[in-house]
Write an enzyme that holds these catalytic residues in place. Sequence first.
Site, PDB file in Angstrom:
ATOM      1  N   GLY A 174       9.212 -11.162  -2.062  1.00 29.16           N
ATOM      2  CA  GLY A 174       9.031 -10.553  -0.742  1.00 29.16           C
ATOM      3  C   GLY A 174       7.644 -10.654  -0.154  1.00 29.16           C
ATOM      4  O   GLY A 174       7.145  -9.697   0.429  1.00 29.16           O
ATOM      5  N   CYS A 232     -20.113  13.825   2.936  1.00 32.61           N
ATOM      6  CA  CYS A 232     -21.321  13.438   3.681  1.00 32.61           C
ATOM      7  C   CYS A 232     -21.165  13.556   5.193  1.00 32.61           C
ATOM      8  O   CYS A 232     -22.130  13.356   5.927  1.00 32.61           O
ATOM      9  CB  CYS A 232     -21.747  12.021   3.299  1.00 32.61           C
ATOM     10  SG  CYS A 232     -20.728  10.745   4.059  1.00 32.61           S
ATOM     11  N   HIS A 283      -4.366  -3.988  -2.580  1.00 27.63           N
ATOM     12  CA  HIS A 283      -4.805  -3.647  -1.225  1.00 27.63           C
ATOM     13  C   HIS A 283      -4.935  -2.145  -1.003  1.00 27.63           C
ATOM     14  O   HIS A 283      -4.928  -1.683   0.130  1.00 27.63           O
ATOM     15  CB  HIS A 283      -3.837  -4.262  -0.194  1.00 27.63           C
ATOM     16  CG  HIS A 283      -3.910  -5.763  -0.148  1.00 27.63           C
ATOM     17  ND1 HIS A 283      -2.928  -6.552   0.426  1.00 27.63           N
ATOM     18  CD2 HIS A 283      -4.861  -6.615  -0.590  1.00 27.63           C
ATOM     19  CE1 HIS A 283      -3.272  -7.828   0.318  1.00 27.63           C
ATOM     20  NE2 HIS A 283      -4.428  -7.899  -0.298  1.00 27.63           N
ATOM     21  N   VAL A 331       0.833  -1.206   0.000  1.00 27.16           N
ATOM     22  CA  VAL A 331       0.000   0.000   0.000  1.00 27.16           C
ATOM     23  C   VAL A 331       0.867   1.255   0.000  1.00 27.16           C
ATOM     24  O   VAL A 331       0.372   2.363   0.190  1.00 27.16           O
ATOM     25  CB  VAL A 331      -0.949   0.003   1.229  1.00 27.16           C
ATOM     26  CG1 VAL A 331      -1.941  -1.150   1.135  1.00 27.16           C
ATOM     27  CG2 VAL A 331      -0.165  -0.064   2.543  1.00 27.16           C
ATOM     28  N   PRO A 386      14.240 -13.949   1.607  1.00 28.52           N
ATOM     29  CA  PRO A 386      15.285 -14.478   2.498  1.00 28.52           C
ATOM     30  C   PRO A 386      14.834 -15.643   3.380  1.00 28.52           C
ATOM     31  O   PRO A 386      15.681 -16.352   3.917  1.00 28.52           O
ATOM     32  CB  PRO A 386      15.645 -13.269   3.361  1.00 28.52           C
ATOM     33  CG  PRO A 386      14.409 -12.421   3.363  1.00 28.52           C
ATOM     34  CD  PRO A 386      13.727 -12.648   2.045  1.00 28.52           C
ATOM     35  N   CYS A 410     -19.920   6.828   0.545  1.00 25.30           N
ATOM     36  CA  CYS A 410     -20.709   7.762  -0.269  1.00 25.30           C
ATOM     37  C   CYS A 410     -20.026   7.991  -1.615  1.00 25.30           C
ATOM     38  O   CYS A 410     -20.584   8.639  -2.490  1.00 25.30           O
ATOM     39  CB  CYS A 410     -20.903   9.092   0.455  1.00 25.30           C
ATOM     40  SG  CYS A 410     -19.438  10.152   0.435  1.00 25.30           S
TER      41      CYS A 410
HETATM   42  P1  NAD Z   1       4.589 -10.119   5.227  1.00 26.68           P
HETATM   43  O1  NAD Z   1       5.114  -9.098   6.182  1.00 26.68           O
HETATM   44  O2  NAD Z   1       3.606 -11.106   5.706  1.00 26.68           O
HETATM   45  O3  NAD Z   1       5.834 -10.938   4.628  1.00 26.68           O
HETATM   46  C1  NAD Z   1       6.993 -10.289   4.187  1.00 26.68           C
HETATM   47  C2  NAD Z   1       7.851 -11.288   3.461  1.00 26.68           C
HETATM   48  O4  NAD Z   1       8.966 -10.591   2.906  1.00 26.68           O
HETATM   49  C3  NAD Z   1       8.417 -12.392   4.358  1.00 26.68           C
HETATM   50  O5  NAD Z   1       8.334 -13.623   3.672  1.00 26.68           O
HETATM   51  C4  NAD Z   1       9.885 -11.969   4.527  1.00 26.68           C
HETATM   52  O6  NAD Z   1      10.755 -13.086   4.684  1.00 26.68           O
HETATM   53  C5  NAD Z   1      10.156 -11.290   3.210  1.00 26.68           C
HETATM   54  N1  NAD Z   1      11.238 -10.300   3.233  1.00 26.68           N
HETATM   55  C6  NAD Z   1      11.712  -9.578   4.282  1.00 26.68           C
HETATM   56  N2  NAD Z   1      12.704  -8.774   3.873  1.00 26.68           N
HETATM   57  C7  NAD Z   1      12.866  -8.976   2.538  1.00 26.68           C
HETATM   58  C8  NAD Z   1      13.728  -8.433   1.533  1.00 26.68           C
HETATM   59  N3  NAD Z   1      14.622  -7.495   1.838  1.00 26.68           N
HETATM   60  N4  NAD Z   1      13.602  -8.890   0.268  1.00 26.68           N
HETATM   61  C9  NAD Z   1      12.697  -9.841  -0.047  1.00 26.68           C
HETATM   62  N5  NAD Z   1      11.849 -10.395   0.855  1.00 26.68           N
HETATM   63  C10 NAD Z   1      11.931  -9.960   2.134  1.00 26.68           C
HETATM   64  O7  NAD Z   1       4.050  -9.295   3.980  1.00 26.68           O
HETATM   65  P2  NAD Z   1       2.994  -9.665   2.842  1.00 26.68           P
HETATM   66  O8  NAD Z   1       3.197 -11.075   2.395  1.00 26.68           O
HETATM   67  O9  NAD Z   1       3.093  -8.550   1.883  1.00 26.68           O
HETATM   68  O10 NAD Z   1       1.554  -9.627   3.546  1.00 26.68           O
HETATM   69  C11 NAD Z   1       1.213  -8.732   4.583  1.00 26.68           C
HETATM   70  C12 NAD Z   1       0.129  -7.699   4.272  1.00 26.68           C
HETATM   71  O11 NAD Z   1       0.511  -6.459   4.880  1.00 26.68           O
HETATM   72  C13 NAD Z   1      -0.060  -7.355   2.816  1.00 26.68           C
HETATM   73  O12 NAD Z   1      -1.408  -7.133   2.586  1.00 26.68           O
HETATM   74  C14 NAD Z   1       0.703  -6.053   2.624  1.00 26.68           C
HETATM   75  O13 NAD Z   1       0.062  -5.200   1.707  1.00 26.68           O
HETATM   76  C15 NAD Z   1       0.618  -5.389   3.958  1.00 26.68           C
HETATM   77  N6  NAD Z   1       1.826  -4.561   4.205  1.00 26.68           N
HETATM   78  C16 NAD Z   1       2.263  -3.689   3.255  1.00 26.68           C
HETATM   79  C17 NAD Z   1       3.426  -2.939   3.466  1.00 26.68           C
HETATM   80  C18 NAD Z   1       3.874  -1.972   2.401  1.00 26.68           C
HETATM   81  O14 NAD Z   1       3.037  -1.448   1.660  1.00 26.68           O
HETATM   82  N7  NAD Z   1       5.183  -1.732   2.262  1.00 26.68           N
HETATM   83  C19 NAD Z   1       4.144  -3.090   4.648  1.00 26.68           C
HETATM   84  C20 NAD Z   1       3.659  -3.986   5.615  1.00 26.68           C
HETATM   85  C21 NAD Z   1       2.493  -4.715   5.377  1.00 26.68           C
HETATM   86 ZN    ZN Z   2     -18.994  10.287   2.647  1.00 25.53          ZN
END
Ligand code: NAD
Ligand code: ZN
Length: 255
Positions: free
Chosen positions: A202, A165, A130, A114, A229, A142
């Site tokens: 990731g 609204c 998301h 996001v 990782p 609205c």
């Molecule tokens: P998650 O936090 O569940 O998993 C993160 C994954 O990234 C893990 O498998 C971890 O091992 C791996 N990782 C960590 N460092 C890394 C690197 N440097 N390079 C590659 N991989 C790496 O995240 P998810 O699977 O995206 O799901 C969680 C939810 O939370 C999603 O809906 C996400 O949109 C949201 N979220 C988004 C953000 C953002 O927008 N940056 C941040 C936190 C959570």
């Molecule tokens: Zn509204």
Amino acid sequence: MSSLSTNPPEHDVSLAAARRAVAAAIRIVVFTGAGVSAESGIPTFRDALTGLWARHDPERLASADGFLAEPPLVWRWYAARRAAVRDCAPNPAHHAITRLQARQPGTTVVTQNVDGLHARAGNVDPVELHGNIVRARCLDECGWSGMADALEASDGRVPPHCPRCGALARPDVVWFGEMLPVAAWQRAEDACCAADLCLVVGTSGLVHPAAGLPLLAKAAGASIVVIGPAPTPLDAEADVVVRATAGTVLPAIVA
Ligand code: NAD
Ligand code: ZN
């Protein structure tokens, strides 16, 4: 002692296989999660609950029930994350994905993130499954949506109210238990069904329905390359797993 070995380390073998798979693909889905932004300094999901937020349950902060129970708390959590994102920049992983899309235009970026960093890195029209943390929208649906910072500044309340609204405003993100935006989901499904390669970067592969997209691509005949990782459930589906951080290996894979 392995210094005399002529065999390249396992990591180099998987990196070379990933590079070949990417170079040969025509329609690529790059499916990203919080890990792709980790090297920009944005905490991944579990890691985001440090300091002030360590005692909160992420699935509650990121839910409609959590917001309705304590709107100011949840709004402030998102405001803090928004400020953190503003101070961060795309990292070499985001830039490598942008170069890949320029070189192989059949590439679609589908992100669970996001933070908007793919777009800031120059990716063309990434699918944001998301939502985006910089926007707010009306809790009562609205139809109003706009920039969260501007609304906060003009309204002054926490959370601010919908300028159309008067209902509460909420972050324009998908919370646990909510439907994904229909148009974004459709684009993601279409891209996966047409893909010959799904490059998974990731993500823990735990948040559904998004995490099902690589399986959809696989069922439609795509190869799967996973970069991260730590082990994830998606590794079992992969043709190649590169066990490394995105910012270190993606530039090499796309080079
Ligand atoms: P998650 O936090 O569940 O998993 C993160 C994954 O990234 C893990 O498998 C971890 O091992 C791996 N990782 C960590 N460092 C890394 C690197 N440097 N390079 C590659 N991989 C790496 O995240 P998810 O699977 O995206 O799901 C969680 C939810 O939370 C999603 O809906 C996400 O949109 C949201 N979220 C988004 C953000 C953002 O927008 N940056 C941040 C936190 C959570
Ligand atoms: Zn509204």
